[in-house]
Design an enzyme around this catalytic site. Structure first.
Site, short mmCIF file in Angstrom:
data_model
loop_
_atom_site.label_atom_id
_atom_site.label_comp_id
_atom_site.label_asym_id
_atom_site.label_seq_id
_atom_site.Cartn_x
_atom_site.Cartn_y
_atom_site.Cartn_z
N THR A 32 0.84 -1.20 0.00
CA THR A 32 0.00 0.00 0.00
C THR A 32 0.87 1.25 0.00
O THR A 32 0.62 2.21 -0.76
CB THR A 32 -0.91 0.00 1.24
OG1 THR A 32 -1.76 -1.16 1.18
CG2 THR A 32 -1.77 1.25 1.32
N CYS A 64 -14.33 -6.84 1.92
CA CYS A 64 -14.90 -7.27 3.19
C CYS A 64 -14.02 -6.87 4.35
O CYS A 64 -14.02 -7.51 5.38
CB CYS A 64 -15.15 -8.77 3.19
SG CYS A 64 -13.67 -9.73 2.89
N GLN A 118 0.11 -8.73 -6.64
CA GLN A 118 -0.47 -10.07 -6.74
C GLN A 118 0.25 -10.95 -7.75
O GLN A 118 0.29 -12.17 -7.59
CB GLN A 118 -1.96 -10.00 -7.12
CG GLN A 118 -2.87 -9.65 -5.99
CD GLN A 118 -2.86 -10.66 -4.84
OE1 GLN A 118 -2.47 -11.82 -4.99
NE2 GLN A 118 -3.28 -10.20 -3.67
N SER A 142 4.89 -6.55 -2.59
CA SER A 142 4.62 -6.74 -1.17
C SER A 142 5.12 -8.12 -0.77
O SER A 142 4.78 -9.12 -1.41
CB SER A 142 3.12 -6.63 -0.92
OG SER A 142 2.84 -6.88 0.44
N ALA A 143 5.91 -8.17 0.31
CA ALA A 143 6.56 -9.44 0.70
C ALA A 143 5.55 -10.52 1.06
O ALA A 143 5.74 -11.70 0.72
CB ALA A 143 7.50 -9.19 1.88
N1 PLP Z 1 -2.13 -4.23 -4.39
C1 PLP Z 1 -2.77 -5.39 -4.57
C2 PLP Z 1 -3.13 -5.82 -5.95
C3 PLP Z 1 -3.11 -6.17 -3.47
O1 PLP Z 1 -3.78 -7.32 -3.65
C4 PLP Z 1 -2.78 -5.72 -2.17
C5 PLP Z 1 -3.17 -6.50 -0.98
O2 PLP Z 1 -4.16 -7.19 -0.97
C6 PLP Z 1 -2.07 -4.50 -2.04
C7 PLP Z 1 -1.77 -3.79 -3.18
C8 PLP Z 1 -1.66 -3.98 -0.69
O3 PLP Z 1 -0.52 -4.67 -0.21
P1 PLP Z 1 -0.18 -4.62 1.35
O4 PLP Z 1 -1.08 -5.58 2.02
O5 PLP Z 1 1.27 -5.04 1.43
O6 PLP Z 1 -0.36 -3.21 1.79
#
Ligand code: PLP
Length: 374
Positions: free
Chosen positions: A72, A312, A168, A188-189
């Site tokens: 995020t 959700c 993803q 994202s790890a």
């Molecule tokens: N982008 C996508 C496509 C995601 O699926 C997610 C998490 O579900 C995120 C960004 C956010 O990642 P994080 O959980 O590391 O903040």
């Protein structure tokens, strides 16, 4: 939990043992990576090794990687800090992109979840100033893989930058940032077997990203704050293993397709984004006449963890913006459940889901007796 079946790997996947070891080993050390003494240099080494492993996974220059606190944050940094005047994001992006910048404008997708390339071309033609286009590699709810190379081609014709939220897709499919010509990429790890709470924005050399966090000069002055050394160590180890496991992830399509075929013997279900190329591990599927909320509770009672897509987070299932953008009507969208396999899923997991599906569907009285008997 041993009898439970976890089929929600797109929400977060199991931390790989090598990542657990790397986190633990890093936590045993003392040292701030910004310190010049030997303890600091050791911590720095851990970070630089992880940069190499992550760069290798996605075909990026390790020096371009900026570590963040999550995917995020990486998306926010790209969508708020890139040196541009206009922001265009596809309608099915994750909220971490959609909400990052109030100035961003939406690009429509078609019924298959693919971004409307003509609309993108029109938007960029009409734009004045420099633009950033943000398109995800693969959708978290449907698994639909977006046409990134076409997006890059059109964007470059207009001199626009391209950001890809690869949170993803990375670790589930091959991707090469350099070959694709992307300017920015988010990772994202915890989506690829590393720990939660660590991510990365990859920003091509020469791109100055205005920091959100101000303070120290860490991460090329674009992300202040002492790096999460242990988390980054786990991220690197997970990326290394994910690189070796790409073929295994691709094989998950066999289990996914088997699951779909078995459910289709029971009911006329809809698989969202089915006409598009999709992540091998993901299926988003309706249960006619049964709300996702009811399904989630029933699956949970049956020891199966799945999700109703991304909408959700407050505990209440709302119609997904992704399915709405694909033209799915609200009632059908509200019956959609996402099943996502992971690196440690087992062959029988899909069948356990199908067995539970059949029981839940039968309880609603919707299933024909003939199908129940088979
Ligand atoms: N982008 C996508 C496509 C995601 O699926 C997610 C998490 O579900 C995120 C960004 C956010 O990642 P994080 O959980 O590391 O903040």
């Amino acid at each position: 939990m041993s009898d439970c079946v976890y089929l929600d790997h797109n929400a977060t996947t199991t931390v790989r043992p090598v990542a657990i070891d790397a986190v633990r080993d890093a936590l045993m050390l003392t040292g701030n990576p910004s310190s010049v003494h030997s303890h600091g240099r050791l911590a720095r080494r851990i970070i630089e090794d992880a940069r190499d492993d992550i760069g290798h996974l996605v075909g990026a220059n390790p020096n371009d990687i900026l570590f963040t606190g999550c995917g995020t944050e990486a998306n926010n940094l790209a969508l708020r800090g890139a040196p541009v005047d206009n922001y265009y994001v596809s309608a099915t992006e994750h909220h971490a992109v959609l909400m990052a910048n109030e100035k961003s404008q939406s690009i429509a997708v078609d019924n298959d979840g693919l971004v409307d390339l003509e609309a993108l071309d029109r938007l960029l033609s009409a734009a004045s100033g420099r633009s950033l286009v943000s398109i995800m590699l693969a959708n978290n709810e449907t698994g639909v893989i977006l046409p990134i190379s076409d997006v890059v081609r059109i964007a470059k014709e207009h001199g626009a930058l391209v950001h890809c939220d690869a949170v993803q897709g990375a670790g589930k499919m091959a991707i090469d940032m350099a070959t694709l010509g992307l300017d920015l990429m988010s990772l994202s790890a915890h989506k690829l077997g590393g720990p939660q709470g660590v991510g990365a924005l990859i920003a091509k050399a020469g791109l100055d990203i205005a920091p959100i966090l101000r303070g120290g000069g860490q991460e090329r002055r674009m992300r202040a704050g002492t790096e999460n050394v242990a988390g980054i160590a786990g991220f690197g180890a997970a990326a290394r293993e994910a690189t070796n496991g790409l073929d295994q992830m691709a094989q998950l399509s066999t289990w996914r397709d088997q699951l779909i075929a078995n459910i289709r013997r029971l009911a006329p279900v809809r698989v969202f984004g089915e006409a598009s190329e999709r992540l091998a591990n993901t299926v988003c599927i309706s249960m006619p006449g049964v709300s996702a909320e009811t399904q989630l509770m029933a699956f949970d009672l049956a020891g199966i963890s799945v999700s109703a897509g991304s909408a959700c987070s407050s505990g209440k299932v709302e119609a997904s913006h992704v399915l709405a953008a694909m033209g799915v009507d609200v009632e059908e969208a509200l019956s959609a459940v996402r099943v996502s396999f992971g690196w440690n899923s087992e062959a029988e997991d899909g069948q356990k889901f199908v067995d539970a599906w059949a029981k839940i569907y039968a309880k609603t009285g919707a299933m024909p007796a003939q199908a129940m008997a088979s």
